[in-house]
Design a protein around this motif. Structure first.
Motif, PDB file in Angstrom:
ATOM      1  N   ASN A  89       0.841  -1.192   0.000  1.00 21.88           N
ATOM      2  CA  ASN A  89       0.000   0.000   0.000  1.00 21.88           C
ATOM      3  C   ASN A  89       0.874   1.240   0.000  1.00 21.88           C
ATOM      4  O   ASN A  89       2.112   1.140   0.000  1.00 21.88           O
ATOM      5  N   HIS A  90       0.269   2.392   0.028  1.00 16.59           N
ATOM      6  CA  HIS A  90       1.043   3.634  -0.069  1.00 16.59           C
ATOM      7  C   HIS A  90       1.917   3.869   1.145  1.00 16.59           C
ATOM      8  O   HIS A  90       2.855   4.677   1.084  1.00 16.59           O
ATOM      9  N   GLU A  91       1.620   3.190   2.272  1.00 20.52           N
ATOM     10  CA  GLU A  91       2.458   3.324   3.456  1.00 20.52           C
ATOM     11  C   GLU A  91       3.623   2.339   3.429  1.00 20.52           C
ATOM     12  O   GLU A  91       4.461   2.309   4.332  1.00 20.52           O
ATOM     13  N   GLY A  92       3.673   1.495   2.418  1.00 19.93           N
ATOM     14  CA  GLY A  92       4.766   0.541   2.287  1.00 19.93           C
ATOM     15  C   GLY A  92       4.490  -0.801   2.896  1.00 19.93           C
ATOM     16  O   GLY A  92       5.366  -1.688   2.871  1.00 19.93           O
ATOM     17  N   GLN A  93       3.301  -1.018   3.468  1.00 16.78           N
ATOM     18  CA  GLN A  93       2.988  -2.307   4.074  1.00 16.78           C
ATOM     19  C   GLN A  93       2.791  -3.348   2.984  1.00 16.78           C
ATOM     20  O   GLN A  93       2.072  -3.126   2.017  1.00 16.78           O
ATOM     21  N   ILE A  94       3.456  -4.506   3.161  1.00 16.44           N
ATOM     22  CA  ILE A  94       3.397  -5.573   2.150  1.00 16.44           C
ATOM     23  C   ILE A  94       2.121  -6.369   2.348  1.00 16.44           C
ATOM     24  O   ILE A  94       1.876  -6.928   3.425  1.00 16.44           O
ATOM     25  N   LYS A  95       1.299  -6.398   1.322  1.00 20.80           N
ATOM     26  CA  LYS A  95       0.053  -7.137   1.366  1.00 20.80           C
ATOM     27  C   LYS A  95       0.205  -8.544   0.803  1.00 20.80           C
ATOM     28  O   LYS A  95      -0.332  -9.504   1.343  1.00 20.80           O
ATOM     29  N   LEU A 129      13.789 -14.069  -1.894  1.00 24.93           N
ATOM     30  CA  LEU A 129      14.746 -12.974  -2.018  1.00 24.93           C
ATOM     31  C   LEU A 129      14.917 -12.242  -0.693  1.00 24.93           C
ATOM     32  O   LEU A 129      16.057 -11.974  -0.258  1.00 24.93           O
ATOM     33  N   PHE A 130      13.767 -11.939  -0.052  1.00 25.95           N
ATOM     34  CA  PHE A 130      13.846 -11.136   1.175  1.00 25.95           C
ATOM     35  C   PHE A 130      13.761 -11.989   2.448  1.00 25.95           C
ATOM     36  O   PHE A 130      13.704 -11.436   3.551  1.00 25.95           O
ATOM     37  N   GLU A 131      13.757 -13.336   2.253  1.00 28.65           N
ATOM     38  CA  GLU A 131      13.712 -14.273   3.383  1.00 28.65           C
ATOM     39  C   GLU A 131      12.533 -13.962   4.292  1.00 28.65           C
ATOM     40  O   GLU A 131      12.661 -13.786   5.511  1.00 28.65           O
ATOM     41  N   LEU A 132      11.337 -13.884   3.693  1.00 26.62           N
ATOM     42  CA  LEU A 132      10.099 -13.569   4.409  1.00 26.62           C
ATOM     43  C   LEU A 132       9.277 -14.836   4.610  1.00 26.62           C
ATOM     44  O   LEU A 132       9.454 -15.845   3.926  1.00 26.62           O
ATOM     45  N   SER A 133       8.304 -14.719   5.542  1.00 28.53           N
ATOM     46  CA  SER A 133       7.349 -15.808   5.771  1.00 28.53           C
ATOM     47  C   SER A 133       5.964 -15.291   5.405  1.00 28.53           C
ATOM     48  O   SER A 133       5.598 -14.155   5.733  1.00 28.53           O
ATOM     49  N   SER A 134       5.188 -16.112   4.758  1.00 28.79           N
ATOM     50  CA  SER A 134       3.843 -15.687   4.336  1.00 28.79           C
ATOM     51  C   SER A 134       2.922 -15.460   5.552  1.00 28.79           C
ATOM     52  O   SER A 134       1.922 -14.743   5.447  1.00 28.79           O
ATOM     53  N   LEU A 165      12.878  -3.472   4.390  1.00 25.93           N
ATOM     54  CA  LEU A 165      13.728  -4.303   3.522  1.00 25.93           C
ATOM     55  C   LEU A 165      14.637  -3.442   2.659  1.00 25.93           C
ATOM     56  O   LEU A 165      15.777  -3.807   2.364  1.00 25.93           O
ATOM     57  N   ILE A 166      14.125  -2.306   2.256  1.00 22.09           N
ATOM     58  CA  ILE A 166      14.904  -1.408   1.390  1.00 22.09           C
ATOM     59  C   ILE A 166      15.026  -0.083   2.131  1.00 22.09           C
ATOM     60  O   ILE A 166      14.179   0.789   2.015  1.00 22.09           O
ATOM     61  N   PRO A 167      16.072   0.060   2.924  1.00 24.84           N
ATOM     62  CA  PRO A 167      16.191   1.247   3.812  1.00 24.84           C
ATOM     63  C   PRO A 167      16.590   2.505   3.066  1.00 24.84           C
ATOM     64  O   PRO A 167      17.553   3.161   3.400  1.00 24.84           O
ATOM     65  N   LEU A 168      15.852   2.843   2.039  1.00 21.52           N
ATOM     66  CA  LEU A 168      16.103   4.067   1.287  1.00 21.52           C
ATOM     67  C   LEU A 168      14.769   4.745   1.025  1.00 21.52           C
ATOM     68  O   LEU A 168      13.689   4.121   1.141  1.00 21.52           O
ATOM     69  N   ASP A 169      14.828   5.970   0.651  1.00 20.89           N
ATOM     70  CA  ASP A 169      13.600   6.743   0.478  1.00 20.89           C
ATOM     71  C   ASP A 169      12.974   6.454  -0.886  1.00 20.89           C
ATOM     72  O   ASP A 169      13.155   7.192  -1.848  1.00 20.89           O
ATOM     73  N   TYR A 170      12.286   5.302  -0.965  1.00 19.58           N
ATOM     74  CA  TYR A 170      11.593   4.963  -2.215  1.00 19.58           C
ATOM     75  C   TYR A 170      10.081   5.210  -2.084  1.00 19.58           C
ATOM     76  O   TYR A 170       9.306   4.814  -2.940  1.00 19.58           O
ATOM     77  N   SER A 210      19.885  -1.726  -3.877  1.00 21.33           N
ATOM     78  CA  SER A 210      20.725  -2.800  -3.366  1.00 21.33           C
ATOM     79  C   SER A 210      20.039  -3.444  -2.172  1.00 21.33           C
ATOM     80  O   SER A 210      19.321  -2.793  -1.386  1.00 21.33           O
ATOM     81  N   PHE A 211      20.275  -4.762  -2.033  1.00 25.97           N
ATOM     82  CA  PHE A 211      19.772  -5.494  -0.874  1.00 25.97           C
ATOM     83  C   PHE A 211      20.884  -6.440  -0.439  1.00 25.97           C
ATOM     84  O   PHE A 211      21.119  -7.483  -1.062  1.00 25.97           O
ATOM     85  N   GLY A 212      21.600  -6.038   0.621  1.00 27.40           N
ATOM     86  CA  GLY A 212      22.765  -6.817   1.023  1.00 27.40           C
ATOM     87  C   GLY A 212      23.830  -6.758  -0.065  1.00 27.40           C
ATOM     88  O   GLY A 212      24.265  -5.678  -0.469  1.00 27.40           O
ATOM     89  N   THR A 213      24.216  -7.939  -0.545  1.00 22.13           N
ATOM     90  CA  THR A 213      25.219  -7.994  -1.618  1.00 22.13           C
ATOM     91  C   THR A 213      24.575  -8.083  -2.995  1.00 22.13           C
ATOM     92  O   THR A 213      25.279  -8.240  -3.998  1.00 22.13           O
ATOM     93  N   LYS A 214      23.283  -8.003  -3.055  1.00 26.07           N
ATOM     94  CA  LYS A 214      22.570  -8.169  -4.318  1.00 26.07           C
ATOM     95  C   LYS A 214      22.277  -6.825  -4.976  1.00 26.07           C
ATOM     96  O   LYS A 214      21.993  -5.842  -4.299  1.00 26.07           O
ATOM     97  N   GLU A 215      22.365  -6.832  -6.310  1.00 25.77           N
ATOM     98  CA  GLU A 215      21.994  -5.672  -7.109  1.00 25.77           C
ATOM     99  C   GLU A 215      20.615  -5.947  -7.700  1.00 25.77           C
ATOM    100  O   GLU A 215      20.412  -6.980  -8.361  1.00 25.77           O
ATOM    101  N   LEU A 216      19.673  -5.008  -7.465  1.00 21.31           N
ATOM    102  CA  LEU A 216      18.297  -5.222  -7.904  1.00 21.31           C
ATOM    103  C   LEU A 216      17.854  -4.114  -8.848  1.00 21.31           C
ATOM    104  O   LEU A 216      18.387  -3.002  -8.831  1.00 21.31           O
TER     105      LEU A 216
END
Length: 581
Positions: free
Chosen positions: A21-27, A36-41, A52-57, A73-79
């Motif tokens: 959503n617009h607040e960044g909450q993952i639905k 990729l982000f090592e998440l649990s459903s 997960l992405i500590p930048l102003d996106y 970037s996410f850790g050592t990964k280029e996205l």
């Protein structure tokens, strides 16, 4: 049903996809995003994309515009992320480009490394050409281009047979190695456009990856200078072993040729030989002018053997074969202490006492050494290097030059005072292209000479080959003609007639190039140039202008020189050069 199908597509996509959503909450997140982000459903709704992405996106989520190509970037990964906005949510499509970026970096590194290797190989003094198994040219460095007279970029990445249509598996050492899968060595002497003899040594090797052959490489080295130095060192050693005394030597005077060895039929050559015979009667310094390979040393030896000095030494030295400091010691001799390791040794001038000294390619001698030579010619005395005592020497000096002496003086390769001191007698030998009637008799002479030496019977050359010989310019003159005939005789296999296929690949290539150039000059718009190259046309124009000036001034050379704006001496030289009356 549609929902089930879309769910399957959603989860099998390689790209990571999230709905936020617009607040960044993952639905929602597909399997790729969970990995990729090592998440649990189970606790997905409690996670914010900004954790997960500590930048102003956040700005990309609140806009109603679709945004693509966002690097993050996410850790050592280029996205790489694309944002697709909906009413209250946004779809994030994230692609892992780490491997792609790594490959780009490695490719850039490999490209830079290849450029570095190519640059290093272009600096080598050896020519290098590499092909793959299909015959495609993989590499061709600058030195190989200089030897082949080709621009490297014009042949790279072409098939070898397309780049060199005159070479096949029988005539090309590179194609032979590729076909036979074995290393080969080959040595050849050919001539450049300026008539310079070039001796090359080539070696070809297979290119292998493990036990699999993937191509072949030819490494070609120009050994012309090395060959000249070897001959010079050999001569020096022979001189040190065999002391040349000042006593008469009879026929043993270091010569092989006499006037009877000069083969010709043309009227202009007969006049030159007659002039040389007359010059042999005196001890005056003589300058022999002629292109490379015209037989200047043959004339010099003949003059010596027809002169009162014929029973004394004839010493020859090529001035281009050694650096100036070595040549000075060789000519004038050395004394103990002149330099480290120096011994008392006669120079070539002393060794030629009462005889003749031939200085070949005098225009290659350093200007400082020319001044010392001039002093010897004027005073008839020399000083060995490091010595204080002068030595009286009686030597006739014959010098040769392979270019217009006035051009050499203008360009600082020949001292003017030395030229006038040497050219008491001037002998100008016309190039072979100006006396084509001599070619058949020279061919007969070389056929007989080399067939006897090689023990191979040969009667004649085919009419097609004779036409080629008569129409070719022969930049290497008689020397090139003799090398060509000798090479053809070596290629005979039970035959007694020289045919086109007996000619060397290098010569065939030069003939084809010359024929093509002549064909190109036959364009109607350029009909005025159909008589030859630019240099030939300049010579014809110069000859015509001189003839007109002489006719206008009724044969007065001084007045004709003023009309043409050149000195009387220069005009006299050109009158001799063009055989004008």
């Amino acid at each position: 049903m549609k929902h089930v199908v879309l769910e399957k597509v959603w989860n099998v996509c390689f790209e990571s996809m999230l709905i936020v959503n617009h607040e960044g909450q993952i639905k929602r997140a597909n399997r790729s995003a969970l990995r990729l982000f090592e998440l649990s459903s189970k606790n997905l709704g409690e996670t914010s994309i900004f954790e997960l992405i500590p930048l102003d996106y956040q700005k990309f989520l609140k806009t109603n515009k679709e945004t693509t190509g966002i690097s993050l970037s996410f850790g050592t990964k280029e996205l790489m992320m694309n944002v697709v906005p909906f009413k209250d949510h946004s779809l994030l499509i994230i692609k892992d480009i780490t491997q792609q970026q790594l490959l780009k970096y490695e490719l850039r590194q490999a490209t830079e490394q290849k450029f570095l290797y190519d640059s290093i190989l272009d600096m080598l003094e050896e020519g290098i050409c590499a092909i793959n198994m299909e015959g495609k040219i993989l590499f061709y460095n600058k030195k190989m281009g200089e030897i082949d007279l080709r621009e490297p970029e014009s042949v790279k990445h072409k098939l070898f047979r397309e780049a060199f249509p005159d070479r096949d598996e029988h005539s090309s050492i590179l194609l032979k190695t590729s076909r036979l899968s074995k290393s080969l060595n080959y040595r050849e002497t050919h001539f450049t456009n300026s008539g310079k003899a070039v001796t090359t040594l080539s070696k070809s090797l297979t290119l292998n990856i493990g036990s699999r052959q993937v191509g072949a490489v030819e490494i070609l080295k120009d050994i012309t200078e090395q060959k000249q130095l070897e001959e010079t060192i050999r001569n020096i050693k022979n001189d040190s072993v065999t002391e040349i005394t000042k006593k008469p030597k009879g026929k043993n005077n270091n010569t092989r040729f006499n006037f009877r060895d000069i083969v010709f039929k043309s009227r202009v050559m007969r006049q030159t030989v007659d002039q040389a015979r007359r010059a042999a009667r005196t001890s005056s310094s003589t300058l022999i002018i002629g292109d490379t390979g015209t037989g200047k040393e043959l004339f010099a030896q003949s003059i010596h053997n027809h002169s009162p000095r014929k029973n004394y030494p004839f010493i020859a030295q090529n001035c281009a074969a050694l650096p100036e400091h070595l040549l000075e010691g060789l000519l004038f001799g050395t004394s103990v202490g002149s330099f480290t390791g120096a011994i008392d040794r006669e120079g070539l001038i002393e060794q030629a006492h009462n005889g003749t000294l031939l200085l070949d390619e005098i225009n290659s001698m350093g200007i400082n050494l020319q001044a010392k030579l001039l002093r010897f010619l004027q005073e008839k005395t020399i000083q060995r290097l490091g010595a204080k005592r002068s030595i009286d020497v009686d030597v006739r000096v014959i010098a040769t030059i392979n270019e217009d002496p006035y051009t050499a003086m203008e360009n600082g390769r020949l001292r003017e005072d030395l030229f006038y001191r040497l050219s008491v007698v001037n002998i100008i030998i016309q190039p072979l292209k100006n006396r084509k009637e001599d070619i058949p008799v020279l061919i007969d002479h070389f056929l007989q000479k080399h067939s006897e030496r090689l023990q191979i019977r040969v009667d004649k050359v085919e009419s097609e080959v004779m036409d080629i010989f008569l129409n070719y310019e022969w930049p290497g003159n008689i020397r090139e003609l003799e090398h060509t005939i000798e090479g053809c005789i070596n290629m005979l296999d039970g035959e007694s007639t020289i045919a086109y296929h007996h000619l060397s690949p290098t010569f065939q290539s030069r003939v084809n190039e010359y024929t093509q150039n002549n064909t190109d000059r036959e364009i109607p718009k350029l009909s005025l140039l159909s008589g030859g190259s630019l240099e030939e046309q300049k010579e014809k124009l110069e000859r015509t202008l001189i003839q007109l000036a002489l006719e206008e001034e009724k044969g007065n050379v001084t007045k004709a020189g003023k009309v043409l704006g050149i000195s009387r001496q220069n005009l006299n030289y050109k009158i001799k050069k063009y055989n004008l009356k």
